[in-house]
Design a protein around this motif. Sequence first.
Motif, PDB file in Angstrom:
ATOM      1  N   LEU A   1       0.825  -1.208   0.000  1.00 18.60           N
ATOM      2  CA  LEU A   1       0.000   0.000   0.000  1.00 18.60           C
ATOM      3  C   LEU A   1       0.859   1.258   0.000  1.00 18.60           C
ATOM      4  CD1 LEU A   1      -2.656  -0.893   2.733  1.00 18.60           C
ATOM      5  CD2 LEU A   1      -2.952  -0.972   0.265  1.00 18.60           C
ATOM      6  N   GLY A   2       0.317   2.313  -0.563  1.00 21.46           N
ATOM      7  CA  GLY A   2       0.862   3.655  -0.416  1.00 21.46           C
ATOM      8  C   GLY A   2      -0.093   4.404   0.497  1.00 21.46           C
ATOM      9  N   LEU A   3       0.359   4.762   1.684  1.00 24.02           N
ATOM     10  CA  LEU A   3      -0.518   5.401   2.670  1.00 24.02           C
ATOM     11  C   LEU A   3      -0.566   6.907   2.434  1.00 24.02           C
ATOM     12  CD1 LEU A   3       0.694   3.434   5.828  1.00 24.02           C
ATOM     13  CD2 LEU A   3      -1.321   2.991   4.417  1.00 24.02           C
ATOM     14  N   ALA A   4      -1.680   7.396   1.904  1.00 21.86           N
ATOM     15  CA  ALA A   4      -1.832   8.824   1.613  1.00 21.86           C
ATOM     16  C   ALA A   4      -1.845   9.612   2.916  1.00 21.86           C
ATOM     17  CB  ALA A   4      -3.114   9.076   0.840  1.00 21.86           C
ATOM     18  N   VAL A   5      -1.053  10.682   2.969  1.00 24.76           N
ATOM     19  CA  VAL A   5      -0.946  11.517   4.157  1.00 24.76           C
ATOM     20  C   VAL A   5      -1.572  12.884   3.905  1.00 24.76           C
ATOM     21  CG1 VAL A   5       0.666  12.551   5.791  1.00 24.76           C
ATOM     22  CG2 VAL A   5       1.166  10.328   4.811  1.00 24.76           C
ATOM     23  N   ALA A   6      -1.409  13.412   2.711  1.00 24.54           N
ATOM     24  CA  ALA A   6      -1.963  14.725   2.361  1.00 24.54           C
ATOM     25  C   ALA A   6      -2.487  14.679   0.930  1.00 24.54           C
ATOM     26  CB  ALA A   6      -0.908  15.813   2.499  1.00 24.54           C
ATOM     27  N   VAL A   7      -3.552  15.436   0.702  1.00 29.29           N
ATOM     28  CA  VAL A   7      -4.167  15.520  -0.619  1.00 29.29           C
ATOM     29  C   VAL A   7      -4.393  16.986  -0.942  1.00 29.29           C
ATOM     30  CG1 VAL A   7      -6.187  14.887  -1.995  1.00 29.29           C
ATOM     31  CG2 VAL A   7      -5.319  13.302  -0.296  1.00 29.29           C
ATOM     32  N   GLY A   8      -4.154  17.370  -2.177  1.00 34.25           N
ATOM     33  CA  GLY A   8      -4.396  18.738  -2.617  1.00 34.25           C
ATOM     34  C   GLY A   8      -5.269  18.760  -3.857  1.00 34.25           C
ATOM     35  N   TYR A   9      -6.135  19.764  -3.935  1.00 37.92           N
ATOM     36  CA  TYR A   9      -7.028  19.915  -5.093  1.00 37.92           C
ATOM     37  C   TYR A   9      -6.856  21.300  -5.704  1.00 37.92           C
ATOM     38  CZ  TYR A   9      -9.499  15.795  -3.366  1.00 37.92           C
ATOM     39  OH  TYR A   9      -9.823  14.529  -2.943  1.00 37.92           O
TER      40      TYR A   9
ATOM     41  N   LEU B   1      -7.738  23.576  -9.682  1.00 36.69           N
ATOM     42  CA  LEU B   1      -8.394  23.557 -10.988  1.00 36.69           C
ATOM     43  C   LEU B   1      -7.315  23.521 -12.055  1.00 36.69           C
ATOM     44  CD1 LEU B   1     -11.313  26.138 -10.769  1.00 36.69           C
ATOM     45  CD2 LEU B   1     -11.488  23.691 -11.127  1.00 36.69           C
ATOM     46  N   SER B   2      -7.440  22.607 -13.025  1.00 36.19           N
ATOM     47  CA  SER B   2      -6.484  22.587 -14.122  1.00 36.19           C
ATOM     48  C   SER B   2      -6.934  23.581 -15.188  1.00 36.19           C
ATOM     49  CB  SER B   2      -6.364  21.170 -14.702  1.00 36.19           C
ATOM     50  OG  SER B   2      -7.574  20.792 -15.291  1.00 36.19           O
ATOM     51  N   LYS B   3      -6.094  23.808 -16.172  1.00 38.30           N
ATOM     52  CA  LYS B   3      -6.403  24.792 -17.208  1.00 38.30           C
ATOM     53  C   LYS B   3      -7.610  24.406 -18.052  1.00 38.30           C
ATOM     54  CE  LYS B   3      -1.685  26.386 -17.449  1.00 38.30           C
ATOM     55  NZ  LYS B   3      -0.468  26.495 -18.222  1.00 38.30           N
ATOM     56  N   ASP B   4      -7.871  23.098 -18.172  1.00 37.52           N
ATOM     57  CA  ASP B   4      -9.008  22.653 -18.977  1.00 37.52           C
ATOM     58  C   ASP B   4     -10.288  22.475 -18.155  1.00 37.52           C
ATOM     59  OD1 ASP B   4      -8.185  20.459 -17.575  1.00 37.52           O
ATOM     60  OD2 ASP B   4      -8.036  19.115 -19.292  1.00 37.52           O
ATOM     61  N   GLY B   5     -10.301  22.961 -16.915  1.00 31.98           N
ATOM     62  CA  GLY B   5     -11.499  22.920 -16.086  1.00 31.98           C
ATOM     63  C   GLY B   5     -11.664  21.657 -15.258  1.00 31.98           C
ATOM     64  N   LYS B   6     -10.746  20.711 -15.394  1.00 33.93           N
ATOM     65  CA  LYS B   6     -10.802  19.492 -14.590  1.00 33.93           C
ATOM     66  C   LYS B   6     -10.176  19.741 -13.213  1.00 33.93           C
ATOM     67  CE  LYS B   6     -10.395  16.178 -18.405  1.00 33.93           C
ATOM     68  NZ  LYS B   6      -9.545  15.116 -18.954  1.00 33.93           N
ATOM     69  N   LEU B   7     -10.301  18.756 -12.340  1.00 25.51           N
ATOM     70  CA  LEU B   7      -9.630  18.803 -11.049  1.00 25.51           C
ATOM     71  C   LEU B   7      -8.208  18.285 -11.199  1.00 25.51           C
ATOM     72  CD1 LEU B   7     -12.168  17.350  -8.467  1.00 25.51           C
ATOM     73  CD2 LEU B   7     -11.232  19.638  -8.503  1.00 25.51           C
ATOM     74  N   LEU B   8      -7.268  18.992 -10.612  1.00 25.81           N
ATOM     75  CA  LEU B   8      -5.893  18.519 -10.531  1.00 25.81           C
ATOM     76  C   LEU B   8      -5.690  18.064  -9.094  1.00 25.81           C
ATOM     77  CD1 LEU B   8      -2.927  18.209 -11.482  1.00 25.81           C
ATOM     78  CD2 LEU B   8      -2.600  20.602 -10.825  1.00 25.81           C
ATOM     79  N   GLY B   9      -5.449  16.791  -8.909  1.00 26.08           N
ATOM     80  CA  GLY B   9      -5.271  16.235  -7.572  1.00 26.08           C
ATOM     81  C   GLY B   9      -3.827  15.856  -7.335  1.00 26.08           C
ATOM     82  N   THR B  10      -3.329  16.168  -6.152  1.00 23.04           N
ATOM     83  CA  THR B  10      -1.967  15.844  -5.764  1.00 23.04           C
ATOM     84  C   THR B  10      -2.031  15.062  -4.456  1.00 23.04           C
ATOM     85  OG1 THR B  10      -1.255  17.941  -6.734  1.00 23.04           O
ATOM     86  CG2 THR B  10       0.318  16.805  -5.315  1.00 23.04           C
ATOM     87  N   THR B  11      -1.356  13.933  -4.410  1.00 30.17           N
ATOM     88  CA  THR B  11      -1.368  13.091  -3.219  1.00 30.17           C
ATOM     89  C   THR B  11       0.055  12.835  -2.753  1.00 30.17           C
ATOM     90  OG1 THR B  11      -3.376  11.986  -3.983  1.00 30.17           O
ATOM     91  CG2 THR B  11      -2.128  10.874  -2.274  1.00 30.17           C
ATOM     92  N   VAL B  12       0.287  13.062  -1.465  1.00 27.09           N
ATOM     93  CA  VAL B  12       1.564  12.744  -0.825  1.00 27.09           C
ATOM     94  C   VAL B  12       1.342  11.452  -0.058  1.00 27.09           C
ATOM     95  CG1 VAL B  12       3.292  13.495   0.844  1.00 27.09           C
ATOM     96  CG2 VAL B  12       2.116  15.193  -0.572  1.00 27.09           C
ATOM     97  N   PHE B  13       2.159  10.426  -0.330  1.00 23.03           N
ATOM     98  CA  PHE B  13       1.961   9.170   0.384  1.00 23.03           C
ATOM     99  C   PHE B  13       3.271   8.507   0.765  1.00 23.03           C
ATOM    100  CE2 PHE B  13       1.904   7.969  -4.062  1.00 23.03           C
ATOM    101  CZ  PHE B  13       2.587   6.767  -4.113  1.00 23.03           C
TER     102      PHE B  13
END
Length: 196
Positions: free
Chosen positions: A29-37, A39-51
């Motif tokens: 497993l990769g244990l996620a510790v932090a998540v960031g959200y 907006l990307s340039k095309d209107g989608k969500l850009l998600g970043t996960t630190v694990f």
Amino acid sequence: MKRLRLLVYYLVMVVLLNGCGEQHVLEKLGLAVAVGYDLSKDGKLLGTTVFYQIDPEARELVTVISGTAHTSKGLTVSQNRESSKKIAGGQIRVVVYHDELARKGILSLVENLTRDASIGSNVYLTVAKGRAYDILTHRYPENSNIGIYLYQAIRQNVEAENMISSKLHEFMKDYYAIGKDPVMPYIERVKNEIAY
């Protein structure tokens, strides 16, 4: 004789049902510790996960993965495709939302967190000046894991009453309470430091 048969029946059932639970091997497993959200340039969500990677042979114990999708669940799927290990959200401590995204509304993203049974309610929610991606991917010389650092800094400031607590369950309670507004700490990266 009848009691003996009943006892044997119960013992067989206990032995058979014991192995039915889902196993979670930490090394897989990769244990996620932090998540960031963001907006990307095309209107989608850009998600970043630190694990974390619980692997004695890993070069880096902390890994950051990002991806884009239309929903937060879609982000989880796309990030799991990129990772060699299944990303588990049970250890998420901090969620960072870009201030631009927060102005457009983040209630659906917060509600998705509350619906996920693997995520606890003691997750701190924050709003970032600038992109959450930039905060979570920056290499901080004094902190190897930005997720744990953010969690400890926020918790310490809340306990010292320097900051209002913004745990997931408190945010949702305040959102649905009459006459109350939910609040979150406002953070930003200044060089190699996080300012509140």
